[in-house]
Design an enzyme around this catalytic site. Structure first.
Site, short mmCIF file in Angstrom:
data_model
loop_
_atom_site.label_atom_id
_atom_site.label_comp_id
_atom_site.label_asym_id
_atom_site.label_seq_id
_atom_site.Cartn_x
_atom_site.Cartn_y
_atom_site.Cartn_z
N GLU A 414 43.23 36.98 37.69
CA GLU A 414 43.19 37.49 36.32
C GLU A 414 44.24 36.81 35.43
OE1 GLU A 414 41.20 41.84 36.86
OE2 GLU A 414 43.31 41.67 37.41
N GLU A 484 36.26 41.19 44.47
CA GLU A 484 36.54 42.62 44.38
C GLU A 484 35.21 43.31 44.12
OE1 GLU A 484 39.54 43.75 41.55
OE2 GLU A 484 40.87 42.08 42.12
#
Length: 958
Positions: A414, A484
């Site tokens: 991220e 994820e």
């Protein structure tokens, strides 16, 4: 930019040695420097001078902390500050590379003597395996330098500075530094020296670094070994007959390493007077025809994301805790770990090598907080930060490059996009072309070898699997993984089975990594386990840090039990021919020779026979129909089912013989029907109606007692205390059911009795259940009948109006005496299950205390439902009740109301009352994973629709 303090400069380090491979197996002397250190905390970076690092400094009035450790988790009554949790936002003003003046700074002092027998001559290295967020270091009054990169190893050459006695090591640690901008991982902010500090002797001429290259040719069955070393040396692998010079290649027949068969060869490198142990695993990992393969075979990741965490010590983990994690993973069929979002303690990777886990090793890099600012000023797209990014990449790769378990390098997490990331990817490729590169944050995938996503819905995974997804053409040629998925926050995650079927259907879809391994609930003196906001933080993200498959004490949650079942590497299902079981080997590599198969025949939940089942040692991907024994004798009319289990045939390093790896149940006959419930008509008795063992209220038709047991608050129930997944994520407002249910008023439904009709056979009650201020409702008809021994309840429900949301649940609720503290039931168990978390529910007869029926989520919420219940018995010392259902029902039993559960913020908030609240549900809404991922799949939504069900109540003894 000039004049910046060292801890806010763009530079990542000064004075440290180049990064190198880590090993725990060397004959070089080592001195662990953990234990009690003298400690002084200052509120700001410049609040105390550096005189503490000088000779003769008296730290007699300092406090003490344990190293490894975080100072915010030590001390008394918060004297050293407290931890703080944020998911995305930085807990300080975003003005890189600056940090606030309010910068807690911990000065650490450690005095030590060299142990007897410490080698003469040579050099020495002082190694730090992890310090948050930066450290400045002195030894015997001489400054060695400083470094940033909290989860990265740093070393200093210290040989000339050492004394035999009374060495003084001084370390200044700042909580905030410019490095903090690169470490915005979703976790607690906790400063300190939280990994090992070690003094290592290095003989003169000892190698600075070495690189084990051990590839495998699956066509030839051979491995190629070359160990590069920066000084001349010799490589020996006795089992393979290898004895060659460092840098020389040799090809030999070998068995390959994989997560399922983690074959390691013991060897050694001798160079520069030092012996270094080698644990060599031969394997080749690459992308071929759009598929990620190891040793010629497709990999299917059955993985988890793993933060390092312990509820009392934070990210300071000992070897025993790391080993416990790995063994739990193996026992639950997990085969892969993503080290979110930083390199783990190096000993963890040794365990992954030995036990067998595929590893995505991730860089210590995340800049997520810049997303809140539209990625303005993002360091990964600012060339001033590129040296720091390259330093972090080098420290990741050089430390971990010799681990066969590491199969992908991950740039970080991220971080948006930018030139710094591209430079990092290119450096990694140049240094280690043997491993593919991973990064999720750039969907154009310009510098990676796999297409990675977080939390895509099931339908999109199918589209991607068919290579029909939109986007760059080259991306459709890449293998796809979910780095994820299945957000394991609170009750859930739901939808695991449907994801797994997609992974098995589409070759491109190569599995994923559940977020995440463990709840990060920190030990708290009042709350039991605390989460964001419980330690005085003004800025925090609440219980979003409690989103693991393990509870903080490492007890498996129902989510982990479900995951184990969904990803089991052997599937046992009914065969196409009667009397057979279909056994499928879903391993990537291993055959079934390590497993034994056993069967049990159940009649109405009772085992009437058992035995062994002969299953051939299928190779990976094979399946076979196996003949079951003749059906054993059993009571006529009983519901009959085979249970077939695959268990370990012998002890392994991670579980004993008999450990269950997989299971399946094969139905033979259907459940028994309920009694008709006729023969004993109702009798009016003033304001009551007597019906067999039941007493009903003549005005409302609700039961007042059953066989002498008082019954209260009976009625249709549609509410549940919303789960974290019901509450949903802000970016999906149309399906945040918890909010929408409350807006509709489902938590405060009102009941109206329209008619109570008594006839010769029973009592019929017509009512309406509806929320205030709305024109929707549920018309409910209850029909009570009895045979004199028990009482039958038939329930018909018809929705009225235009229902805009699904229902949380649909069933009846009643209050019973809290003395009924034991439950036994025939149905799904032993743990909780919901429509989309039911794979692990096994048909059988189970028992529990009422307290044991509760699932102790860190933030209380709906929990504890048992699925497919044929009958339930609740008993106390003097009385009890039996409930049977047609069709089978779900039940929950707890000593607090939905409202109590909904209002509780922590486990200790739930105080048992004097009523046992029993829900008997015809249907439940699914769970999903919308706390961060997709919501409940349409097939698991409980839409408002006509429904009918029956229950049979019988009083029993205690």
């Amino acid at each position: 930019m000039t004049g910046l303090p060292w801890y806010t400069s763009f530079a990542p380090e000064r004075g440290t040695l180049p990064p190198r491979a880590w090993t725990a197996d060397s004959d070089a002397a080592r001195l662990p420097l953990g234990g009690d250190w003298a400690f002084r905390l200052s509120p700001a970076a410049d609040a105390a001078d550096t005189s503490f690092a000088g000779p003769g400094f008296d730290a007699g009035d300092w406090r003490t902390v344990t190293v490894p450790g975080h100072w915010v988790l030590q001390g008394k009554d918060g004297e050293f500050g407290g931890p703080a949790y944020t998911n995305v936002v930085y807990p300080f003003p975003v003005d890189p590379p600056h940090v606030p003046d309010e910068n807690p700074t911990g000065d650490h002092l450690r005095r030590f003597d060299l142990p007897d027998g410490w080698p003469d001559g040579g050099g020495a290295v002082l190694r730090f395996d992890g310090v948050e967020s930066c450290a400045r270091v002195w030894l015997n009054g001489t400054e060695l330098g400083w470094f940033k990169g909290s989860r990265l190893a740093h070393e200093f050459a210290v040989g000339p500075l050492l004394r035999e006695r009374d060495n003084v090591l001084a370390v200044r640690v700042h909580q905030w530094s410019s490095g903090s901008y690169l470490e915005d991982q979703d976790q607690w902010w906790m400063p300190g020296i939280f990994r090992d500090v070690t003094l290592l002797h290095r003989p003169d001429g000892a190698p600075g670094d070495f690189f084990v290259h051990a590839s495998y040719d699956h066509a030839a069955g051979t491995g190629e070994l070359r160990v590069d070393c920066d000084v001349p040396g010799r490589v020996r692998v006795p089992e393979l007959g290898v004895d060659v010079a460092a840098g020389e290649s040799v090809t030999v027949p070998v068995e390959p390493w994989s997560a399922e068969v983690p074959r390691l060869y013991e060897g050694e490198l001798t160079a520069g007077g030092e012996r270094i142990g080698l644990r060599i695993g031969f394997r080749s990992v690459y992308v071929e025809d759009g598929v990620l393969k190891a040793n010629g075979r497709r990999i299917l990741f059955r993985g988890v994301n793993r933060h390092e965490f312990h509820p009392e010590t934070g990210r300071a983990l000992d070897l025993g805790t790391m080993r416990a994690d790995v063994e739990l993973m193996k026992r639950h069929n997990i085969n892969a770990v993503r080290t979110s979002h930083y390199p783990p303690h190096p000993a963890f990777l040794d365990l992954c090598d030995a036990y067998g886990l595929w590893v995505i090793d991730e860089g210590d890099l995340e800049t997520h907080g810049f997303e809140e600012l539209g990625w303005r000023g993002n360091p990964v797209d600012d060339e001033r930060w590129t040296p720091a990014l390259l330093d972090r990449a080098a420290r990741l790769v050089e430390r971990d490059k010799n681990h066969p378990s590491v199969v992908l390098w991950s740039l970080g997490n991220e971080c948006g996009t930018g030139a710094g990331l591209r430079a990092t990817a290119r450096w990694i490729r140049d240094r280690d072309p043997s491993r593919p590169v991973h990064y999720e944050g750039d969907r154009s995938c310009p510098e990676v070898d796999v297409y990675s996503r977080m939390y895509p819905p099931h339908a999109e995974v199918g589209t991607i699997g068919r290579r029909e997804d939109e986007g760059p053409e080259h991306r459709r040629e890449l293998p796809f993984i979910l780095c994820e998925y299945a957000h394991a926050m609170g009750n859930g995650p739901g939808g695991l089975t449907e994801y797994q079927r997609l992974f098995e259907t589409y070759e491109r879809c190569q599995g994923g990594f559940v977020w995440e391994w463990i709840d990060h609930g920190l030990a708290h003196p009042v709350h039991g386990y605390g989460y964001g906001g419980d330690f005085g933080e003004e800025l925090h993200d609440g219980n979003f840090v409690c989103d693991g498959l393990l509870f903080p004490d490492r007890t498996p949650s129902p989510g982990l039990v479900e995951y184990k079942k969904v990803i089991e590497p052997v599937r046992i299902a009914p065969g196409e021919r009667p009397g057979t079981a279909l056994v499928s080997n879903l391993h990537d590599v291993a055959d079934l020779s390590s497993l034994a198969f056993v069967w049990e025949f159940l009649a109405d939940g009772e085992a009437v026979a058992e035995g062994g089942l002969a299953v051939p040692p299928l190779t990976a991907g094979e399946r076979v129909e196996v003949e079951l024994p003749p059906v054993p004798a059993h009571p006529a009319g009983a519901e009959a089912v085979w249970t077939v289990r695959a268990v370990l045939a012998a002890d392994t390093v991670w579980a004993p013989a008999g450990h269950e790896v997989a299971w399946g149940q094969l139905p033979v006959s259907a459940p028994r029907p309920l009694p008709a419930g006729s023969g004993a008509g109702p009798v009016a008795d003033g304001g009551r109606i007597l019906l067999g063992p039941a007493v009903l209220d003549a005005r409302t038709g609700a039961p007042l007692s059953l066989g002498g047991l008082p019954v209260s608050a009976f009625g249709l129930d549609v509410w549940r205390a919303p789960t974290d997944n019901d509450e949903g994520a802000p970016w999906q407002p149309d399906t945040r059911w918890g909010t929408l249910w409350r807006e509709l008023g489902l938590h405060r439904m009102q009941h109206r009795t329209d008619a109570v009709a008594v006839d010769g056979e029973g009592v019929t009650v017509r009512s309406r259940v509806a929320p205030a201020a709305r024109d929707v409702g549920l018309a409910v008809t209850y029909r009570w009948t009895s045979d004199g021994t028990g009482v039958r309840l038939g329930v018909d429900v018809v929705p009225e109006g235009d229902w805009p949301v699904p229902l949380p649940r649909l069933g009846v609720r009643l209050g019973l005496p809290a003395a009924l503290d034991r439950a036994q039931w025939y149905g799904g168990g032993p743990g909780e299950a919901y429509p989309d978390t039911r794979a692990a529910a096994r048909l059988g007869i189970w028992e529990s205390t009422v307290a044991g029926l509760q699932t102790p989520y860190v933030r209380p919420q709906e929990n504890g439902a048992r699925i497919g219940t044929r009958w339930l018995e609740l008993t106390g010392p003097d009385a009890g009740v039996r409930v049977e259902g047609e069709p089978s029902f779900w039940f929950t039993a707890r000593r607090w109301t939905h409202a109590d559960l909904d209002a509780a913020a922590h486990r200790p908030d739930l105080v048992p009352g004097d009523t046992l609240w029993l829900n008997l549900d015809h249907a439940l809404h699914g769970i999903g994973s919308q706390s961060c991922g997709p919501g409940v799949l349409p097939e698991h939504r409980l839409e408002a629709a006509p429904a009918s069900f029956s229950l049979w109540f019988t009083p029993t003894g205690g």
